[in-house]
Design a protein around this motif. Structure first.
Motif, mmCIF file in Angstrom:
data_model
loop_
_atom_site.group_PDB
_atom_site.id
_atom_site.type_symbol
_atom_site.label_atom_id
_atom_site.label_comp_id
_atom_site.label_asym_id
_atom_site.label_seq_id
_atom_site.Cartn_x
_atom_site.Cartn_y
_atom_site.Cartn_z
ATOM 1 N N GLU A 52 0.779 -1.247 0.000
ATOM 2 C CA GLU A 52 0.000 0.000 0.000
ATOM 3 C C GLU A 52 0.811 1.297 0.000
ATOM 4 N N TRP A 53 0.108 2.373 -0.375
ATOM 5 C CA TRP A 53 0.721 3.704 -0.407
ATOM 6 C C TRP A 53 0.159 4.471 0.785
ATOM 7 N N PRO A 54 0.917 4.635 1.859
ATOM 8 C CA PRO A 54 0.379 5.174 3.108
ATOM 9 C C PRO A 54 -0.443 6.454 2.931
ATOM 10 N N MET A 55 0.012 7.370 2.070
ATOM 11 C CA MET A 55 -0.712 8.653 1.994
ATOM 12 C C MET A 55 -2.014 8.525 1.222
ATOM 13 N N ALA A 56 -2.257 7.349 0.628
ATOM 14 C CA ALA A 56 -3.506 7.200 -0.149
ATOM 15 C C ALA A 56 -4.409 6.142 0.465
ATOM 16 N N VAL A 57 -4.153 5.806 1.759
ATOM 17 C CA VAL A 57 -4.973 4.780 2.418
ATOM 18 C C VAL A 57 -5.046 5.135 3.900
ATOM 19 N N ASP A 58 -6.081 4.644 4.591
ATOM 20 C CA ASP A 58 -6.175 4.912 6.036
ATOM 21 C C ASP A 58 -5.533 3.780 6.816
ATOM 22 N N ASN A 59 -5.061 4.109 8.018
ATOM 23 C CA ASN A 59 -4.673 3.067 8.961
ATOM 24 C C ASN A 59 -3.487 2.226 8.502
ATOM 25 N N TRP A 60 -2.619 2.830 7.676
ATOM 26 C CA TRP A 60 -1.504 2.033 7.126
ATOM 27 C C TRP A 60 -0.626 1.496 8.270
ATOM 28 N N ASP A 61 -0.379 2.323 9.269
ATOM 29 C CA ASP A 61 0.581 1.934 10.307
ATOM 30 C C ASP A 61 0.153 0.650 11.012
ATOM 31 N N ASN A 62 -1.179 0.523 11.253
ATOM 32 C CA ASN A 62 -1.627 -0.699 11.937
ATOM 33 C C ASN A 62 -1.709 -1.878 10.974
ATOM 34 N N VAL A 63 -2.304 -1.623 9.810
ATOM 35 C CA VAL A 63 -2.556 -2.756 8.900
ATOM 36 C C VAL A 63 -1.259 -3.259 8.263
ATOM 37 N N TYR A 64 -0.379 -2.337 7.843
ATOM 38 C CA TYR A 64 0.851 -2.779 7.161
ATOM 39 C C TYR A 64 2.104 -2.467 7.972
ATOM 40 N N GLY A 65 2.090 -1.353 8.679
ATOM 41 C CA GLY A 65 3.301 -0.864 9.336
ATOM 42 C C GLY A 65 3.948 -1.866 10.267
ATOM 43 N N LYS A 66 3.133 -2.622 10.984
ATOM 44 C CA LYS A 66 3.681 -3.489 12.025
ATOM 45 C C LYS A 66 4.559 -4.606 11.453
ATOM 46 N N THR A 67 4.173 -5.125 10.282
ATOM 47 C CA THR A 67 4.939 -6.276 9.729
ATOM 48 C C THR A 67 5.818 -5.852 8.562
ATOM 49 N N TRP A 68 5.880 -4.540 8.306
ATOM 50 C CA TRP A 68 6.567 -4.021 7.126
ATOM 51 C C TRP A 68 8.071 -4.274 7.178
ATOM 52 N N ARG A 69 8.666 -4.698 6.057
ATOM 53 C CA ARG A 69 10.130 -4.796 5.944
ATOM 54 C C ARG A 69 10.532 -4.192 4.612
ATOM 55 N N LEU A 70 11.550 -3.370 4.606
ATOM 56 C CA LEU A 70 11.984 -2.712 3.376
ATOM 57 C C LEU A 70 12.381 -3.739 2.329
ATOM 58 N N GLU A 71 13.051 -4.820 2.784
ATOM 59 C CA GLU A 71 13.494 -5.843 1.820
ATOM 60 C C GLU A 71 12.291 -6.380 1.024
ATOM 61 N N ASP A 72 11.188 -6.631 1.739
ATOM 62 C CA ASP A 72 10.014 -7.226 1.077
ATOM 63 C C ASP A 72 9.490 -6.324 -0.042
ATOM 64 N N VAL A 73 9.355 -5.032 0.283
ATOM 65 C CA VAL A 73 8.702 -4.147 -0.698
ATOM 66 C C VAL A 73 9.627 -3.828 -1.870
ATOM 67 N N ILE A 74 10.930 -3.597 -1.623
ATOM 68 C CA ILE A 74 11.748 -3.247 -2.811
ATOM 69 C C ILE A 74 12.126 -4.500 -3.600
ATOM 70 N N ALA A 75 12.100 -5.656 -2.927
ATOM 71 C CA ALA A 75 12.337 -6.889 -3.700
ATOM 72 C C ALA A 75 11.164 -7.103 -4.649
ATOM 73 N N ARG A 76 9.956 -6.925 -4.120
ATOM 74 C CA ARG A 76 8.780 -7.162 -4.962
ATOM 75 C C ARG A 76 8.675 -6.102 -6.063
ATOM 76 N N LEU A 77 8.953 -4.860 -5.719
ATOM 77 C CA LEU A 77 8.921 -3.807 -6.751
ATOM 78 C C LEU A 77 9.894 -4.148 -7.867
ATOM 79 N N ASN A 78 10.986 -4.818 -7.509
ATOM 80 C CA ASN A 78 12.002 -5.146 -8.506
ATOM 81 C C ASN A 78 11.551 -6.297 -9.385
ATOM 82 N N TRP A 79 11.292 -7.472 -8.765
ATOM 83 C CA TRP A 79 11.074 -8.665 -9.618
ATOM 84 C C TRP A 79 9.700 -8.661 -10.259
ATOM 85 N N LYS A 80 8.694 -8.045 -9.535
ATOM 86 C CA LYS A 80 7.334 -8.175 -10.076
ATOM 87 C C LYS A 80 6.889 -6.951 -10.859
#
Ligand SMILES: CCCCC[C@H](S)C(=O)N[C@@H](Cc1ccccc1)C(=O)N[C@@H](C)C(=O)O
Ligand SMILES: [Zn+2]
Length: 694
Positions: free
Chosen positions: A112-140
């Protein structure tokens, strides 16, 4: 004309139309050659620059449209896929109907894009890892942000592939200078922030979420500051490829080059495995990689310590969504159109069919290349090209003997490398073979109604093909460029020059036009590409495409001195259209060395041709010698003009000098030009300090 004139006549009329004979060729040869063109050409609304080569590009797009729209009874599945992709792309009404949903419905897939969604910190923030998101942005999603991760031939073992880590290569505001947000850059900065603000607001609106403009603005500001800090951490002067080559294990990256986000340590092995798992390739701490930008990664630690995970997520997703708005409805495209108008001066969108023809060509270049070649390429140019390449290669090699600054040992190595350069002309035979083509695209399937999904499929597919190469040897027979490309290339790791079918056409080349025009056109391109093997980057690679120093220290010292002559010479050029900005003689050094070599080699090759075959008959209707026509055709290939905003962009990021300086710079350094036009020694077209490398 009712009667059929020899095909050279259009050449004469074209040359005359484009030039302005009232200008003294010894004063400003660019104005003399292109004055006619400049007077009668305007930059189309949808372009930020426009030149003679754009007319070739426009014509090619018309051909591509024709072949992509034509229904034929029998065709290979690969070609059908290209046509389906094209159809989905031009289906404007359906794209309009879907609005922004195709994009914002997939945002959860990239956390998700935090500034375009509500409640990002609770729904995604807690389990968020930078490796996960930039790896996926790269390969997918084919998006490189913060870390440039790519697989390419090993610079010191060109037969093998290896993983590279490099600094972030592209920025929303194109170059670091814009982030000062002052003077000429202030407007672009504001428009960039407005673009992000408008897009976030539009997505929230379409999602039915409440909008707090102040909150969005605050987040936008933090994202632009983060991007400015990242840009500030990048290495700017990266001239010597040998200095970039830092081979190490992933474990070393973790030990020395890691960084943290919100106190979470970035794990390079975990990140790399996330990407390589998608192609069933196991990597662990001992995996060898090449780190191109150690100092950047060192600085990244400090940069990221100033931001939260929410800021970082806002930024990395922004870099993706800002690219994807082009595939959505008008409202979404407009958020970027407003920004592009300010940044580049481009005042309207390209015609959809043009955009789609280029898009399909860019993604299915083999299939579209085949259609293009069948439709528009006369195959009889191959042997003539081979003859010209032979001529110009020999001139390059014989010129080495005249160079007092190079010793015998280095000259011999240079000759060996020049002889080893392999040429690729037109297109690869493979694309004419049905099963080859169908196999190349076997994993792709498109829907005529799902353009956005088709685009996502292409993003993943291109990256996957590249990732799969890691454990495989380099296939030196692969063509890395399509056929419908109006350009030419040199590859240092393959030591190869490439002339796609798209550039083998007038004014560059035409069997029917005089040889003086062919040598001033494609001949100079051939010399340009050969010389790249010996420019300040290419010279570091040996004949097998490996980073191996084949120079003696003395010859290296002299080379660097002469290339500095070129660099400082081009840095002296100031461009009124960019309100007096000077060229960057370092960023454009390779291309300038290539231009200077190319024009000299092509001219000498032409003179050898004339010695072998006698003077050509003069061109009726234009009272110029063929020596003069040689230079005129070279110069006219660069007729063109820029919008002021694009002039600044070109100076900041183009590795080529702006068109007029490519002509002026290379001819001022080549005394044969002054001789051909009888210029006296204090004319503007005669440099009082001629620089020459090759
Ligand atoms: C991102 C693309 C980079 C292209 C680099 C190749 S070497 C290049 O510079 N090609 C020449 C071809 C050429 C040379 C001499 C005369 C005409 C055309 C080049 O100038 N390409 C221009 C059109 C470009 O890529 O912008
Ligand atoms: Zn080049």
């Amino acid at each position: 004309f009712a009667i059929h004139l020899p095909s050279q006549f259009p050449a004469a009329s074209r040359l005359i139309e484009n030039m302005d004979a009232t200008v003294d060729p010894c004063d400003n040869f660019y104005q003399y050659a292109c004055g006619g063109w400049l007077k009668k050409s305007i930059i189309p609304e949808a372009q930020s620059k426009h030149g003679l080569q754009n007319i070739l590009k426009d014509n090619m797009e018309v051909i591509l449209k024709g072949v992509l729209e034509k229904n034929v009874e029998r065709e290979s599945p690969a070609v059908t896929k290209a046509k389906t992709l094209y159809k989905s792309c031009v289906n404007n009404s359906l794209i309009e109907l879907k609005g922004g949903a195709p994009l914002f419905d997939m945002l959860p897939d990239i956390f998700e894009w935090p500034m375009a969604v509500d409640n990002w910190d609770n729904v995604y923030g807690k389990t968020w890892r930078l490796e996960d998101v930039i790896a996926r942005l790269n390969w997918k999603y084919g998006t490189e942000v913060l870390i440039s991760f790519f697989i390419r031939a090993d610079d010191r073992d060109s037969a093998k592939h290896i993983i590279y880590f490099d600094q972030q290569m592209s920025f929303g505001l194109l170059s670091i200078d814009y982030y000062s947000c002052k003077g000429r850059f202030a407007e672009a900065c504001r428009a960039y922030e407005q673009f992000m603000f408008d897009l976030a607001k539009l997505i929230r609106t379409d999602r039915g979420l409440k909008i707090n403009e102040a909150d969005i603005r605050a987040e936008v500001t933090r994202v632009v500051n983060l991007e400015k800090d990242i840009a500030s951490a990048t290495d700017l002067q990266r001239r010597d490829p040998a200095l970039l080559y830092n081979k190490m294990q992933l474990s070393t990256m973790n030990r020395i080059f890691s960084f943290e986000v919100d106190f979470q340590k970035f794990n390079w092995t975990y990140y790399t495995a996330k990407i390589m798992d998608t192609v069933n390739t196991k990597v662990n701490d001992s995996e060898k990689i090449i780190n191109y930008s150690p100092s950047y990664y060192g600085k990244l630690k400090n940069v990221l310590s100033k931001y939260t995970k929410r800021d970082v997520q806002n930024y990395v997703v922004w870099r993706f969504v800002m690219q994807m708005v082009g595939e959505l409805s008008q409202a979404y495209r407009n958020t970027r159109n407003v920004f592009l108008k300010v940044l580049t001066g481009k005042a309207s969108e390209d015609a959809l069919w043009r955009w789609c023809a280029l898009y399909v060509n860019g993604n299915l270049g083999k299939a579209v290349g085949r259609l293009y070649v069948q439709e528009a390429f006369s195959d009889n140019s191959k042997e003539l090209m081979e003859e010209m390449i032979k001529d110009i290669r020999e001139v390059f090699i014989s010129n080495l003997d005249d160079l007092s600054w190079m010793d015998e040992e280095t000259k011999n190595a240079a000759k060996e490398k020049a002889r080893a350069i392999r040429a690729r002309i037109g297109y690869s035979e493979d694309i004419m073979n049905d099963e080859y083509l169908d196999n190349a695209y076997k994993d792709l399937s498109y829907s005529g109604e799902e353009y956005f999904q088709n685009v996502l499929q292409n993003l993943a597919y291109r990256t996957k093909k590249q990732l799969q190469k890691l454990r495989r040897k380099v296939n030196k027979n692969d063509w890395f460029f399509g056929a419908a490309v109006i350009n030419a290339f040199y590859s240092a790791s393959l030591n190869e020059i490439v002339f796609p079918a798209g550039i083998l056409q007038p004014p560059f080349f035409n069997k029917g036009q005089p040889k003086s025009l062919n040598y001033g056109g494609i001949g100079m391109v051939i010399g340009h590409e050969i010389t790249h093997g010996f420019d300040d980057n290419g010279r570091s690679y040996n004949k097998d495409g490996n980073l191996m120093n084949w120079w003696t220290p003395e010859s290296t010292k002299n080379f660097l001195e002469l290339s500095r002559c070129i660099a400082s010479q081009y840095s002296k050029f100031s461009w009124d259209l960019a309100n007096g900005l000077h060229l960057n003689g370092n960023n454009t050094l390779e291309e300038n060395i290539a231009d200077n070599g190319g024009i000299r080699q092509a001219y000498q090759a032409y003179k050898k041709f004339v010695k072998r075959n006698g003077e050509e008959p003069l061109l009726p209707g234009i009272d110029l010698s063929h020596d003069q026509l040689f230079f005129l055709n070279f110069a006219q290939i660069w007729c063109g003009s820029y919008r002021p905003q694009q002039a600044v962009i070109s100076i900041k990021i183009d590795i080529h000098s702006p068109v007029m300086f490519r002509v002026l710079g290379s001819l001022q350094n080549f005394p044969e030009f002054a001789k051909a036009f009888n210029c006296n020694k204090n004319s503007n077209m005669v440099s009082d300090n001629v620089c020459r490398v090759w």
